[in-house]
Motif scaffolding. Structure first.
Motif, mmCIF file in Angstrom:
data_model
loop_
_atom_site.group_PDB
_atom_site.id
_atom_site.type_symbol
_atom_site.label_atom_id
_atom_site.label_comp_id
_atom_site.label_asym_id
_atom_site.label_seq_id
_atom_site.Cartn_x
_atom_site.Cartn_y
_atom_site.Cartn_z
ATOM 1 N N ALA A 151 0.877 -1.183 0.000
ATOM 2 C CA ALA A 151 0.000 0.000 0.000
ATOM 3 C C ALA A 151 0.904 1.219 0.000
ATOM 4 O O ALA A 151 1.599 1.480 0.990
ATOM 5 N N ALA A 152 0.910 1.944 -1.111
ATOM 6 C CA ALA A 152 1.773 3.116 -1.232
ATOM 7 C C ALA A 152 1.335 4.197 -0.249
ATOM 8 O O ALA A 152 0.206 4.196 0.267
ATOM 9 N N ALA A 153 2.234 5.117 0.014
ATOM 10 C CA ALA A 153 1.971 6.201 0.955
ATOM 11 C C ALA A 153 0.690 6.944 0.580
ATOM 12 O O ALA A 153 0.515 7.352 -0.566
ATOM 13 N N HIS A 154 -0.188 7.104 1.549
ATOM 14 C CA HIS A 154 -1.487 7.716 1.278
ATOM 15 C C HIS A 154 -2.086 8.260 2.569
ATOM 16 O O HIS A 154 -1.592 8.003 3.661
ATOM 17 N N GLU A 155 -3.173 9.017 2.416
ATOM 18 C CA GLU A 155 -3.998 9.440 3.542
ATOM 19 C C GLU A 155 -5.393 8.873 3.331
ATOM 20 O O GLU A 155 -5.832 8.683 2.203
ATOM 21 N N ASP A 156 -6.103 8.586 4.411
ATOM 22 C CA ASP A 156 -7.467 8.092 4.295
ATOM 23 C C ASP A 156 -8.422 9.248 4.011
ATOM 24 O O ASP A 156 -8.115 10.411 4.279
ATOM 25 N N ILE A 157 -9.596 8.905 3.500
ATOM 26 C CA ILE A 157 -10.549 9.932 3.070
ATOM 27 C C ILE A 157 -11.513 10.338 4.184
ATOM 28 O O ILE A 157 -11.916 11.490 4.273
ATOM 29 N N ASN A 158 -11.875 9.443 5.048
ATOM 30 C CA ASN A 158 -13.014 9.521 5.950
ATOM 31 C C ASN A 158 -12.758 10.363 7.197
ATOM 32 O O ASN A 158 -11.789 11.122 7.256
ATOM 33 N N LEU A 159 -13.626 10.249 8.207
ATOM 34 C CA LEU A 159 -13.430 10.950 9.480
ATOM 35 C C LEU A 159 -12.319 10.285 10.289
ATOM 36 O O LEU A 159 -11.300 10.892 10.592
ATOM 37 N N ILE A 160 -12.549 9.035 10.685
ATOM 38 C CA ILE A 160 -11.529 8.237 11.353
ATOM 39 C C ILE A 160 -11.565 6.831 10.786
ATOM 40 O O ILE A 160 -12.598 6.372 10.266
ATOM 41 N N THR A 161 -10.430 6.143 10.882
ATOM 42 C CA THR A 161 -10.321 4.742 10.483
ATOM 43 C C THR A 161 -10.009 3.909 11.708
ATOM 44 O O THR A 161 -9.140 4.274 12.510
ATOM 45 N N LEU A 162 -10.702 2.796 11.859
ATOM 46 C CA LEU A 162 -10.423 1.827 12.917
ATOM 47 C C LEU A 162 -9.814 0.596 12.246
ATOM 48 O O LEU A 162 -10.476 -0.062 11.440
ATOM 49 N N LEU A 163 -8.553 0.319 12.539
ATOM 50 C CA LEU A 163 -7.837 -0.769 11.883
ATOM 51 C C LEU A 163 -7.565 -1.882 12.874
ATOM 52 O O LEU A 163 -6.725 -1.744 13.774
ATOM 53 N N LEU A 164 -8.279 -2.992 12.702
ATOM 54 C CA LEU A 164 -8.023 -4.157 13.540
ATOM 55 C C LEU A 164 -6.605 -4.661 13.270
ATOM 56 O O LEU A 164 -6.124 -4.624 12.137
ATOM 57 N N ALA A 165 -5.923 -5.105 14.301
ATOM 58 C CA ALA A 165 -4.535 -5.542 14.165
ATOM 59 C C ALA A 165 -4.369 -6.494 12.993
ATOM 60 O O ALA A 165 -5.109 -7.466 12.855
ATOM 61 N N GLY A 166 -3.396 -6.204 12.127
ATOM 62 C CA GLY A 166 -3.145 -7.037 10.966
ATOM 63 C C GLY A 166 -2.521 -8.362 11.353
ATOM 64 O O GLY A 166 -2.028 -8.558 12.471
ATOM 65 N N SER A 167 -2.517 -9.297 10.406
ATOM 66 C CA SER A 167 -1.960 -10.620 10.670
ATOM 67 C C SER A 167 -0.441 -10.633 10.607
ATOM 68 O O SER A 167 0.191 -11.624 10.973
ATOM 69 N N ALA A 168 0.166 -9.545 10.148
ATOM 70 C CA ALA A 168 1.624 -9.422 10.075
ATOM 71 C C ALA A 168 1.962 -7.942 10.131
ATOM 72 O O ALA A 168 1.133 -7.094 9.809
ATOM 73 N N PRO A 169 3.183 -7.586 10.546
ATOM 74 C CA PRO A 169 3.558 -6.177 10.594
ATOM 75 C C PRO A 169 3.692 -5.573 9.204
ATOM 76 O O PRO A 169 3.572 -6.264 8.201
#
Length: 279
Positions: A171-189
């Motif tokens: 995932a290239a460098a970016h900013e999200d569009i929305n108000l806030i993002t909730l990211l559940l812990a990924g399966s790998a770093p």
């Protein structure tokens, strides 16, 4: 100093600590949150089966609808030429889902929506009055009744060697569009955030944590008080190229909500989707 705070959901001081971290870095990490870990684990297992099966193509997105399965290398970051090395499925309240994932996914969508409203209440309560008075309405109210929040299940396939084209990353460098993002812990770093000097920092998100970041909509609505911090998912190190899964929930206001005198949430969303090749 760029220090993303890890805040316990059960700490009486959590709302203020959480909002402060978001103001200072655009990110905060939530631990001891109320979403059952068994539900999260089950979702990862069920969606792992979906991405491994050719039946996924039967759920392929049908533009202009934003729902469903997006094949490998469908999306690019704003301004990037290389497509990201990922496939994903986008879920909205009325999205048709594969039977094997439906029950768990809908329950998780509801869990994240409820938690997102709570976190926006924390932010609202801890925003300086001179900033809060510029909001068209209180932040939690922007979300209530919205059908626009999107749960995305991401699969970054294993990488055995060099990327298919120069500069291609998970995932290239970016900013999200929305108000806030909730990211559940990924399966790998692999998730990193960029500070104001341009340096990159690993985002702590061990199992049981949720990383939360500011999106462009809240940056706009707050006049920059809450920064939409650039972030990315880097390719794995050589010899450690296993698959990675992650599940972000993008909290979007109702389309008619005014983010500024010039822009509604709906108009801004369409503008940004065009820039990343999804509209």
């Amino acid at each position: 100093m760029f220090a993303i705070k890890a805040v316990s959901y059960t700490d009486p001081g959590a709302p203020a600590l959480f909002a402060r971290s978001l103001h200072e870095t655009g990110f905060a990490v939530l631990k001891d949150h109320p979403i059952a870990p068994e539900r999260i684990d089950r979702a990862y297992a069920e969606w792992g089966g979906f991405f491994a099966d050719e039946g996924k193509f039967g759920f392929k997105v049908k533009p202009p609808s934003p729902e469903g399965y997006f094949p490998f290398r469908s999306e690019n970051a704003k301004g990037a030429t290389a497509k990201d090395l990922k496939e994903f499925f986008q879920v909205y309240p009325a999205t048709a889902l594969p039977g094997a994932v439906e029950e768990t996914t809908r329950a998780l969508y509801d869990d994240l929506t409820d938690l997102g409203i709570t976190l926006l209440e924390w932010i609202q309560a801890n925003t300086p009055p001179e900033v809060a008075k510029t909001f068209a309405e209180p932040l939690p109210d922007m979300l209530r009744g919205s059908q626009n929040s999107m749960f995305r299940i991401l699969h970054y396939p294993s990488q055995a060697g060099e990327p298919p084209e120069p500069g291609a990353t998970r995932a290239a460098a970016h900013e999200d569009i929305n108000l806030i993002t909730l990211l559940l812990a990924g399966s790998a770093p692999g998730l990193q955030a960029q500070d104001r000097t341009g340096a990159w920092h690993e985002v702590p998100c061990d199992p049981g944590m949720i990383a939360v970041n500011i999106g462009d909509m809240l940056q706009l609505a707050s006049g920059g008080y809450y920064p939409s911090t650039t972030h990315r998912v880097v390719n794995p190190a050589v010899g450690d190229g296993g698959a990675r899964f992650s599940m972000p929930m993008f909290m979007h206001p109702r389309s008619e909500v005014a983010l500024s005198p010039e822009k509604t949430a709906g108009a801004y969303l369409q503008e940004r989707l065009r820039e990343i090749g999804l509209a």
